[in-house]
Write an enzyme that holds these catalytic residues in place. Structure first.
Site, mmCIF file in Angstrom:
data_model
loop_
_atom_site.group_PDB
_atom_site.id
_atom_site.type_symbol
_atom_site.label_atom_id
_atom_site.label_comp_id
_atom_site.label_asym_id
_atom_site.label_seq_id
_atom_site.Cartn_x
_atom_site.Cartn_y
_atom_site.Cartn_z
ATOM 1 N N CYS A 76 3.887 3.910 4.864
ATOM 2 C CA CYS A 76 2.833 4.566 4.098
ATOM 3 C C CYS A 76 1.501 4.502 4.815
ATOM 4 O O CYS A 76 0.768 5.474 4.903
ATOM 5 C CB CYS A 76 2.652 3.868 2.754
ATOM 6 S SG CYS A 76 3.629 4.601 1.472
ATOM 7 N N CYS B 83 3.360 -1.820 3.020
ATOM 8 C CA CYS B 83 4.241 -0.732 3.429
ATOM 9 C C CYS B 83 3.572 0.007 4.574
ATOM 10 O O CYS B 83 2.620 0.765 4.371
ATOM 11 C CB CYS B 83 4.519 0.225 2.293
ATOM 12 S SG CYS B 83 5.560 1.553 2.899
ATOM 13 N N CYS C 274 7.856 4.015 -1.748
ATOM 14 C CA CYS C 274 7.069 4.701 -2.776
ATOM 15 C C CYS C 274 7.315 6.189 -2.625
ATOM 16 O O CYS C 274 6.450 6.954 -2.237
ATOM 17 C CB CYS C 274 5.598 4.334 -2.722
ATOM 18 S SG CYS C 274 4.751 4.846 -1.254
ATOM 19 N N SER D 109 -1.717 0.883 1.394
ATOM 20 C CA SER D 109 -1.499 -0.126 2.436
ATOM 21 C C SER D 109 -2.454 0.068 3.614
ATOM 22 O O SER D 109 -2.591 -0.837 4.441
ATOM 23 C CB SER D 109 -0.038 -0.119 2.909
ATOM 24 O OG SER D 109 0.808 -0.544 1.856
ATOM 25 N N ARG E 77 1.231 0.244 -4.944
ATOM 26 C CA ARG E 77 0.452 -0.639 -4.069
ATOM 27 C C ARG E 77 -1.045 -0.393 -4.166
ATOM 28 O O ARG E 77 -1.818 -1.007 -3.452
ATOM 29 C CB ARG E 77 0.924 -0.510 -2.614
ATOM 30 C CG ARG E 77 2.229 -1.227 -2.419
ATOM 31 C CD ARG E 77 3.087 -0.691 -1.283
ATOM 32 N NE ARG E 77 4.453 -1.110 -1.517
ATOM 33 C CZ ARG E 77 5.290 -0.529 -2.403
ATOM 34 N NH1 ARG E 77 4.894 0.527 -3.085
ATOM 35 N NH2 ARG E 77 6.478 -1.011 -2.601
ATOM 36 N N GLU F 215 10.889 -1.913 5.336
ATOM 37 C CA GLU F 215 9.663 -1.184 5.656
ATOM 38 C C GLU F 215 8.839 -2.005 6.645
ATOM 39 O O GLU F 215 7.738 -2.438 6.354
ATOM 40 C CB GLU F 215 8.834 -0.901 4.386
ATOM 41 C CG GLU F 215 9.367 0.238 3.564
ATOM 42 C CD GLU F 215 9.073 1.586 4.180
ATOM 43 O OE1 GLU F 215 8.262 1.654 5.118
ATOM 44 O OE2 GLU F 215 9.662 2.565 3.730
ATOM 45 N N CYS G 269 7.248 8.003 2.936
ATOM 46 C CA CYS G 269 7.782 6.692 2.565
ATOM 47 C C CYS G 269 9.052 6.805 1.752
ATOM 48 O O CYS G 269 9.169 7.666 0.891
ATOM 49 C CB CYS G 269 6.738 5.917 1.769
ATOM 50 S SG CYS G 269 7.296 4.249 1.400
ATOM 51 N N HIS H 269 3.284 10.114 -3.016
ATOM 52 C CA HIS H 269 2.628 11.073 -2.121
ATOM 53 C C HIS H 269 2.815 12.498 -2.629
ATOM 54 O O HIS H 269 1.946 13.352 -2.442
ATOM 55 C CB HIS H 269 3.156 10.913 -0.692
ATOM 56 C CG HIS H 269 2.786 9.595 -0.096
ATOM 57 N ND1 HIS H 269 1.507 9.310 0.334
ATOM 58 C CD2 HIS H 269 3.494 8.460 0.093
ATOM 59 C CE1 HIS H 269 1.453 8.066 0.776
ATOM 60 N NE2 HIS H 269 2.656 7.520 0.632
HETATM 61 NI NI1 NFE Z 1 5.486 3.095 1.250
HETATM 62 FE FE1 NFE Z 1 2.972 3.383 -0.769
HETATM 63 C C1 NFE Z 1 1.752 4.688 -0.997
HETATM 64 C C2 NFE Z 1 1.708 2.376 0.026
HETATM 65 S S1 NFE Z 1 2.622 3.033 -2.753
HETATM 66 S S2 NFE Z 1 4.783 2.124 -0.394
HETATM 67 O O1 NFE Z 1 1.042 5.509 -1.160
HETATM 68 O O2 NFE Z 1 0.910 1.806 0.530
HETATM 69 O O3 NFE Z 1 2.612 1.925 -3.465
#
Ligand code: NFE
Ligand code: MG
Length: 566
Positions: free
Chosen positions: A548, A545, A64, A501, A478, A14, A61, A68
């Site tokens: 994300c 990430c 994760c 993120s 996250r 990622e 993503c 979403h």
């Molecule tokens: Ni692509 Fe995600 C989300 C992030 S969760 S990992 O929403 O930031 O942990």
């Protein structure tokens, strides 16, 4: 003389995160966090059916998955004021908690442990001494001297073949690597074992959610996992017991291996405890609702400002006004048209790329703010906010982890050590343990509810004429994730994702306040500017990430690599 280092990409998977630091006198004095990719998923949603949105946004993503999708159905349900059946709530909770178990194990072992663990040094370890060390931490059956000898032999074979596989390309022998050879061998062995437990979590996830990756059985109004205890073609008792068995096995690994490895790394690197706090304003969402209407939660939400637990304010439900009215995103330093700061329902996503301008715009990430302040989100935020509210499960688990760290470190450490790079790892391991406990609790809630004869899973949505606005809040691995939708006559008029993120990795705002990644790097020691391992440690502790965070791909992405950091 200050020296400028650019690390791009910074993530082990990622990627697309670029971090620039200025180093002076052996420590970081300035930092910039830059998301290097744009996809524009928020724009793709305009004009679509709100019932389809979760299937699009879940593709933000591949790490994760789930989160979403969940935030999306919650945002539409909030706009419609639509309750979901209890079974649907418990099935969603199982899906999200099992996903979190997988995600947290992957983060520690695959994505960040090798910042602390020197694989080459493990070749010097005595397997018998390694077993003794491991047995002081837990009675995991995988901690025998035979197992450690086998792992050492396997490592030797990899080195002799010249193909290090997953252990290629890291800063082996770096002066900031401090673990004794035995701790390194123990961690390498657990790294390999973690692969098996990731698989078990994935199996459980696929059974409860229809498919891995990416949950397949959500729906606005509930889930599409038909329940019939006696049918082979639905969610039945046999499948539920399979999920329980797998979760129990994963829980054993988390409590006896992951958590104790983090305790050992934290204690053996105690000189790192002062580094990496950065932004100590924390924000967490309530999650794991225990009823269909989502009025009660097993994980508390709230805010804590300036690291002062006395300042805690609760966020008590998924549509809490204190949360809803205080979120804005600033594009003053991001590659979008304008320099506004707006509430998500009022925002747009109009890309306008310039270049990396340290004093101007330098990232695709917007800068989310709460009451105008940058906030840190993630497992640490959740632990701080829960601890500050005296939440029983949080206090019990955090105190237990702190006393284990104190025992191994030989000094008494309190909750203040959590405001750090290592604290983020400790908080995530504690959260993984809590999520395993909660997965089993919500498994019981589901079974008990089915036993009452309730097999309901879905309340159909209806879309009135006119405009409705909703927010879908979820505590993702996250951190706090929120999806904001504006629906007009049954179609999506605006849709914004404000992502963990993005909160943590976002840039400065119009006032020049840095985001949490940026702030956390200030003062970090840098032993060797050609090999900035310490920067990786601190940024990886957030589990970045960028897919994300920007949910957007610049196909022309320019080559800016100066340091390759794997
Ligand atoms: Ni692509 Fe995600 C989300 C992030 S969760 S990992 O929403 O930031 O942990
Ligand atoms: Mg967004």
């Amino acid at each position: 003389m200050a020296q400028r280092i650019t690390i791009d990409p910074l993530t082990r998977i990622e990627g697309h995160l670029r971090v620039d630091v200025e180093v002076d006198g052996g420590e970081v004095t300035k930092a910039w966090s830059s998301g290097q990719m744009f996809r524009g998923l928020e724009n793709i949603l305009k004009g679509r059916d709100p019932r389809d949105a979760w299937l699009f946004v879940q593709r933000i993503c591949g790490v994760c998955t789930t989160v979403h999708a969940l935030a999306s159905v919650r945002s539409v349900e909030d706009a419609l004021k639509l309750e979901i059946p209890k079974n649907a709530q418990y099935i969603r909770n199982l899906v999200q908690s099992i996903h979190a178990l997988h995600d947290h194990i992957v983060h520690f072992y695959a994505l960040s442990a090798l910042d602390w663990v020197d694989v080459v040094s493990a070749l010097d370890a005595d397997p018998v001494a390694t077993s003794k060390l491991a047995e002081t931490l837990s009675d995991w059956p995988g901690n025998s001297s035979k197992r450690f000898q086998a792992v050492k032999d396997k490592l030797k074979g990899l080195v002799a073949s010249g193909q290090l596989g997953p252990f290629a390309n890291a800063y082996w022998g770096h002066p900031a690597m401090k673990l004794p050879p035995e701790a390194n061998l123990m961690a390498v062995s657990h790294y390999l074992e973690a692969l098996d437990y990731q698989r078990k979590a994935t199996q459980a996830y696929a059974v409860i959610s229809g498919k891995n990756p990416h949950v397949q059985n959500l729906s606005v109004g509930g889930v599409t996992a038909a329940i019939n205890p006696d049918s082979d073609s639905t969610l039945n008792v046999e499948r539920l017991y399979m999920v329980k068995q797998l979760v129990e096995e994963v829980r054993g690994f988390i409590n006896n291996v992951y958590l104790t490895d983090v305790v050992a790394v934290g204690a053996l690197y105690k000189e790192w405890l002062p580094y990496g706090a950065g932004v100590t304003n924390y924000l967490a969402a309530p999650d794991m609702p225990t009823d269909g209407a989502a009025t009660q939660f097993d994980l508390p939400g709230g805010t804590v400002m300036n690291g002062d637990i006395g300042s805690v304010k609760p966020i008590s439900n998924l549509s809490d006004d204190y949360f809803k009215s205080n979120v804005e995103e600033s594009i003053a330093r991001a590659w979008y048209d304008g320099d506004w700061s707006k509430h998500p329902w009022e925002e747009s996503t109009d890309a306008k790329y310039t270049d990396f301008e340290p004093e101007g715009k330098y990232t695709w990430l917007k800068a989310p703010r709460f009451e105008g302040k940058p906030m840190q989100v993630g497992p640490l935020a959740q632990m701080v906010v829960g601890y500050a509210q005296g939440h029983e499960m949080t206090v019990r688990n955090v105190d237990a982890a702190l006393s284990k760290i104190s025992a191994v470190a030989g000094v008494n450490v309190g909750p203040e050590i959590l405001h750090s790079t290592i604290g983020r790892h400790a908080a995530r391991a504690v959260r993984a343990s809590m999520m395993a406990e909660l997965a089993l609790k919500h498994w019981d809630l589901l079974i008990n509810n089915i036993e009452t004869g309730d097999l309901e899973i879905f309340n159909p949505p209806t879309f009135p004429k006119g405009e409705q606005r909703g927010v879908g809040v979820h505590e993702a691995p996250r951190g706090l994730l929120s999806h904001w939708c504006v629906i007009q006559d049954g179609k999506i008029k605006n849709y914004q994702c404000v992502v963990p993120s993005t909160w943590n990795g976002g840039p400065r705002d119009a006032e020049g306040q840095p985001g949490p990644y940026e702030a956390s790097l200030l003062g970090n020691p840098i032993a060797d500017a050609e090999k900035p391992l310490e920067v990786l440690r601190t940024i990886h502790s957030f589990d970045p990430c960028i897919a994300c965070a920007v949910h957007m791909l610049d196909p022309e992405g320019k080559e800016v690599v100066k340091v390759k950091a794997l």
